[in-house]
Design an enzyme around this catalytic site. Structure first.
Site: not given
Ligand code: GLP
Length: 261
Positions: A67, A136, A138, A143
């Site tokens: 992404d 959440n 995702h 989402e």
């Molecule tokens: C972002 C990214 C995701 C990632 C998520 C969790 O939203 N787009 O790909 O998995 O954050 O992030 P973290 O690893 O910092 O908890």
């Protein structure tokens, strides 16, 4: 689903990096699907160490990222292009033209998303997709919603994701509200999936995603239906589920999944 329980974040990062390293060693021209966020940082550090030791050669590897935020140029420190360069690409011998992140600066979202899908298709698909887990549920930026979105698509980020990602920005108003993300189908078509999760803050969502019903309200729950998923999670993240060290299970495939028409 294979579940590997690790002592802590470092242990999780080493084990995840070992799985990716094995992929690179076994198939030097493999396609790696990569993720951003704070969880994969330790995994990337370990891959860089493997490269520095001379164990890993990325010269024939290609990467595609999950992404990218819309509207942040590549040079912006908060863009996922920048993140990948800083935390992995510039430390290893991967050719720059072997690395693909959705083009968040392309205002025509249909064009940007189709281009990312075309790249993945031309590469012959993803050998192993690394994923983090949003608070959440995702994955990428898919989402919670009424349906599983299929292919790379634009998304409006939820309040909770904007708040969670605000820690990387000076002010919450600077967090982009839109992104392009691989869809659930794109992710599910990867031949193997490696999802990494760390910390007590994720314990509840881990239990819901991998021990709860498959529902688009918890996008990661779809991974229960993938034939080759490995969850590498530390003790804190697995605190609400079975206290076994390492095990696997295959949930029965569920019918009537609400896929987007
Ligand atoms: C972002 C990214 C995701 C990632 C998520 C969790 O939203 N787009 O790909 O998995 O954050 O992030 P973290 O690893 O910092 O908890």
């Amino acid at each position: 689903m294979n579940i590997i329980r690790t002592k802590d974040y470092e242990d999780m990062s080493r084990k995840a990096a070992s799985i990716i390293s094995a992929q690179v060693i076994l198939k030097p021209d493999c396609v790696l699907g990569l993720a951003t966020g704070s969880t994969p940082l330790g995994t990337y550090e370990q891959l860089v160490e493997g490269f520095n030791r001379g164990d890993l050669d990325f010269s024939r590897v290609t990467t595609v990222n999950l992404d990218e935020y819309c509207g942040l140029p590549e040079e912006n420190e908060q863009s996922y292009h920048y993140f990948m360069r800083q935390n992995l690409f510039r430390h290893i011998n991967i050719p720059e033209d072997h690395t693909f992140v959705p083009d968040g600066m392309e205002a025509d979202s249909a064009l940007a998303c189709q281009a990312h899908e075309d790249i993945i298709r031309k590469l012959g698909g993803i050998d192993i997709q690394l994923l983090g887990l949003g608070n959440n549920g995702h994955i990428g930026f898919n989402e919670p919603g009424p349906v599983f979105e299929k292919e790379t698509h634009p998304v409006d980020l939820t309040e909770s994701t904007i708040r969670a990602n605000a820690r990387f920005f000076e002010r919450i108003e600077q967090v982009p509200t839109r992104a392009y993300t691989m869809g659930i189908k794109t992710i599910m078509q990867a031949r193997r999936i490696l999802i990494i999760v760390s910390g007590s803050g994720k314990a509840d969502i881990v239990a819901r995603a991998f021990w709860g019903p498959v529902t688009p309200q918890v996008p990661a729950s779809i991974l229960q239906l993938h034939p080759d998923v490995t969850l590498v999670a530390d003790e804190e993240a697995l605190a609400q589920v079975l206290p076994l060290h390492c095990y696997s299970f295959s949930p029965a495939a569920l019918n009537h999944l609400p896929l987007q028409a």
